[in-house]
Design an enzyme around this catalytic site. Structure first.
Site, PDB file in Angstrom:
ATOM      1  N   GLU A  59       6.151   5.705  -4.033  1.00  0.00           N
ATOM      2  CA  GLU A  59       4.781   6.116  -3.711  1.00  0.00           C
ATOM      3  C   GLU A  59       4.707   7.640  -3.654  1.00  0.00           C
ATOM      4  OE1 GLU A  59       3.309   4.358  -0.090  1.00  0.00           O
ATOM      5  OE2 GLU A  59       1.295   5.174  -0.393  1.00  0.00           O
ATOM      6  N   ASN A 206      -4.107  -2.540  -2.895  1.00  0.00           N
ATOM      7  CA  ASN A 206      -2.949  -2.570  -2.005  1.00  0.00           C
ATOM      8  C   ASN A 206      -3.433  -2.598  -0.561  1.00  0.00           C
ATOM      9  OD1 ASN A 206      -0.007  -1.829  -1.151  1.00  0.00           O
ATOM     10  ND2 ASN A 206      -1.276  -0.299  -0.137  1.00  0.00           N
ATOM     11  N   GLU A 207      -2.904  -3.495   0.229  1.00  0.00           N
ATOM     12  CA  GLU A 207      -3.232  -3.579   1.664  1.00  0.00           C
ATOM     13  C   GLU A 207      -4.735  -3.372   1.883  1.00  0.00           C
ATOM     14  OE1 GLU A 207      -0.546  -1.381   4.232  1.00  0.00           O
ATOM     15  OE2 GLU A 207       1.134  -2.663   3.622  1.00  0.00           O
ATOM     16  N   TYR A 273       7.665  -5.440   6.973  1.00  0.00           N
ATOM     17  CA  TYR A 273       8.543  -4.376   7.473  1.00  0.00           C
ATOM     18  C   TYR A 273       9.172  -4.836   8.784  1.00  0.00           C
ATOM     19  CZ  TYR A 273       6.567  -1.132   4.046  1.00  0.00           C
ATOM     20  OH  TYR A 273       6.207  -0.498   2.878  1.00  0.00           O
ATOM     21  N   GLU A 332       6.480  -4.964  -0.758  1.00  0.00           N
ATOM     22  CA  GLU A 332       6.928  -3.908   0.165  1.00  0.00           C
ATOM     23  C   GLU A 332       7.722  -4.583   1.262  1.00  0.00           C
ATOM     24  OE1 GLU A 332       4.124  -1.001   1.652  1.00  0.00           O
ATOM     25  OE2 GLU A 332       2.987  -1.045  -0.228  1.00  0.00           O
ATOM     26  N   GLN A 381      11.397   2.675   0.334  1.00  0.00           N
ATOM     27  CA  GLN A 381      11.021   3.089  -0.996  1.00  0.00           C
ATOM     28  C   GLN A 381      12.247   3.698  -1.675  1.00  0.00           C
ATOM     29  OE1 GLN A 381       7.435   5.429  -1.119  1.00  0.00           O
ATOM     30  NE2 GLN A 381       6.296   4.009   0.158  1.00  0.00           N
TER      31      GLN A 381
END
Ligand code: AHR
Length: 534
Positions: A59, A206-207, A273, A332, A381
């Site tokens: 990103e 995204n999100e 996460y 992710e 990432q």
């Protein structure tokens, strides 16, 4: 009919059910005092482990793209067309299958036309999510797709739904992939690229439940249906369209988007996460390197949630997609700690220890085990951000313990998952979690690989692996039998620019084969082991 088989994780005082791959009989039993035993069913392989499970994510955030990949053609750091050579060489060793870009949250404020044409004429913008820093747009579509070609990987582009238009998204796809003559394809040619690129995966937002527009799932599903209509497969480039899925266990988002828009998608994403026992707030996530044993266990416990999370997500997907057509992309995932002291907290730069490596090994084993639905994973990432593969400091570059896990596990890419049953003793403060987590596969050459994580930070152990059901009475282990191990003397060991090889894989000594398909494996404390068995 798809039958999911329960994996039973029995611990002292509690029973946790974890479901395995449909049709793959897998049981994990954790009992203090019990012998550790893994039975691998060599005759029951059914599903391929998609190479993309071992994918990555870059990103425009902190130093992931700028400095991590892009140094510019005039840099003193060795580069090819502005992309640093050392990083590309290191990533190529992972057989990196796919790279997701440009975000993350950045994707929903990125306007791709700002990132094409002569670099000195590209407009600047403010990267509002990640430190309000100026984004120069020096790294754009051409640079990203050039990078993918250097890495030899598929491109996964995340489009802008939050603040972008439908026309903008349609034009981007046409610009990249249309072979004929059109305004967009001709603009691409004017900017130096004659042939279209291959873009295999395209994410529609995204999100969007959060940084991508704070939408309700019903609203997003409606927008998704419209935007995706104009994501065209041009010139023999069919595009895998990815809808925005939930954060972790937001099953309502998953269900609503599937119900309202499932027939228009090829895949749906999931973000997961993990951290220790702290909160998600600023400064609450704990240190990447300075932690005690309770925080080791907290991360292991939180990492193991990936198993029930995948199971429940699959159950929901099975309800809306009985054919198993829609893939789950965990695009992710990874550990998230407080930023390293003295660095910009908005840049999410964190160190990476043996604890992160074991967590990554568990995630990847879980993805393997659920490879009937999970077709992609993208660790967050690639460079200098969150659970990175690579850390850079100006011209210097080091690889992290997590990098080594990806290198060791690459043998699973494209292999056939072999169901396995684990019986192991418990570990954890109260013996309340499994001490060993494994998965097994057979590659095209017939070699069986078993990846094993020892979640116990203090105790080495022994695991007996039995390879059952070899064809024509074949006994595995009589041919090649070897192992590699990643561990260190301390649970917070990590690589630094001063000591870049503090944590690296070594040959696993002490493997023994009883000659009847039973292999005894010494598994060091806090380790990741990968065996190769012929
Ligand atoms: O990876 C960092 C951020 O985490 C991403 O931009 C966003 O998608 C997620 O919240």
């Amino acid at each position: 009919m798809r039958l999911s088989t329960f994996k039973k994780l029995v611990c002292v005082g509690i029973v946790i059910f974890v479901v395995g791959v449909s049709g793959a009989a897998t049981t994990v039993t954790s009992e203090p005092g019990a012998a550790n035993r893994l039975v691998v069913r060599a005759d029951q392989g059914r599903y391929t482990i998609a190479p993309e499970i071992y994918g990555h994510f870059a990103e425009h955030l902190g130093r992931c793209v700028y400095e991590g990949f892009w140094v510019g053609p005039d840099s003193a750091i060795p580069n090819v067309r502005g992309i640093r050579t050392d990083v590309v060489e290191a990533l190529r060793k992972l057989d990196i299958p796919v790279l997701r870009w440009p975000g993350g949250c950045f994707a929903d404020e990125y306007h791709w036309t700002d990132g094409i044409g002569p670099r000195d004429q590209r407009p600047e913008m403010v990267n509002t999510h990640w430190g309000m820093v100026t984004e120069t747009n020096a790294f754009g579509t051409h640079e990203f797709l050039d990078l993918c070609e250097m890495l030899g990987c598929e491109a996964y582009i995340a489009g802008n739904v939050g603040s972008g238009t439908i026309e903008e998204m349609q034009d981007w796809v046409e610009y990249m992939t249309f072979a004929g003559s059109s305004e967009m394809a001709d603009l691409r040619r004017k900017n130096g690229r004659d042939e279209p690129w291959r873009v295999k995966f395209f994410g529609v937002g995204n999100e969007n439940w959060g940084c991508g527009g704070n939408m309700t799932p019903a609203h997003y599903a409606d927008l998704y249906k419209t935007y995706q209509t104009y994501v065209r497969g041009y010139s023999g480039n069919p595009i895998v369209k990815v809808a925005c899925g939930p954060s972790s266990d937001d099953y309502d988002w998953l269900e609503t988007v599937l119900r309202n828009a499932g027939r228009y998608m090829d895949a749906i994403s999931l973000h997961h996460y993990v951290r220790g026992s702290g909160g998600w707030g600023a400064g609450q996530k704990g240190s990447a390197t300075d932690f005690e044993e309770d925080e080791w266990f907290a991360l292991m416990r939180n990492t193991l949630t990936i198993y029930p999370l995948l199971e429940r997500s699959k159950e929901i997907m099975d309800r809306y997609d009985r054919q198993g057509r829609i893939a789950l992309f965990v695009d992710e995932w990874g550990t998230w700690w407080n930023a390293e002291p003295g660095t910009n907290p908005a840049f999410l730069y964190q160190q990476n220890t043996v604890r992160d490596a074991v967590s990554a090994g568990i995630f990847l084993n879980a993805f393997n085990e659920h490879c009937d639905r999970v077709k992609m994973g993208n660790i967050a990432q690639t460079n200098n951000v969150l659970q990175a593969m690579i850390l850079t400091k100006g011209p210097q570059m080091i690889v992290t313990p997590t990098y080594h896990v990806f290198e060791m596990y690459k043998v699973h890419q494209g292999a056939t998952l072999l169901p396995s049953d684990m019986t192991c003793r418990g570990c954890g403060p109260d013996g309340k979690q499994a001490s060993l987590v494994a998965s097994a596969s057979r590659d095209a050459a017939g070699t069986i690989h078993i990846s094993i994580c020892n979640l116990d930070p203090q105790s080495a152990t022994e695991l007996v692996c039995e390879i059952a059901g070899g064809e024509s009475g074949r006994v595995y282990g009589r041919g090649q039998l070897s192992g590699r191990v990643l561990t260190a003397s301390r649970m917070n060991a990590h690589n630094t620019f001063e000591n870049p090889e503090a944590v690296k894989p070594a040959v696993l000594e002490g493997l023994s084969n009883a000659g009847n398909g039973r292999i005894t494996v010494p598994v060091p404390a806090r380790s990741v082991v990968v065996l190769a068995i012929k």
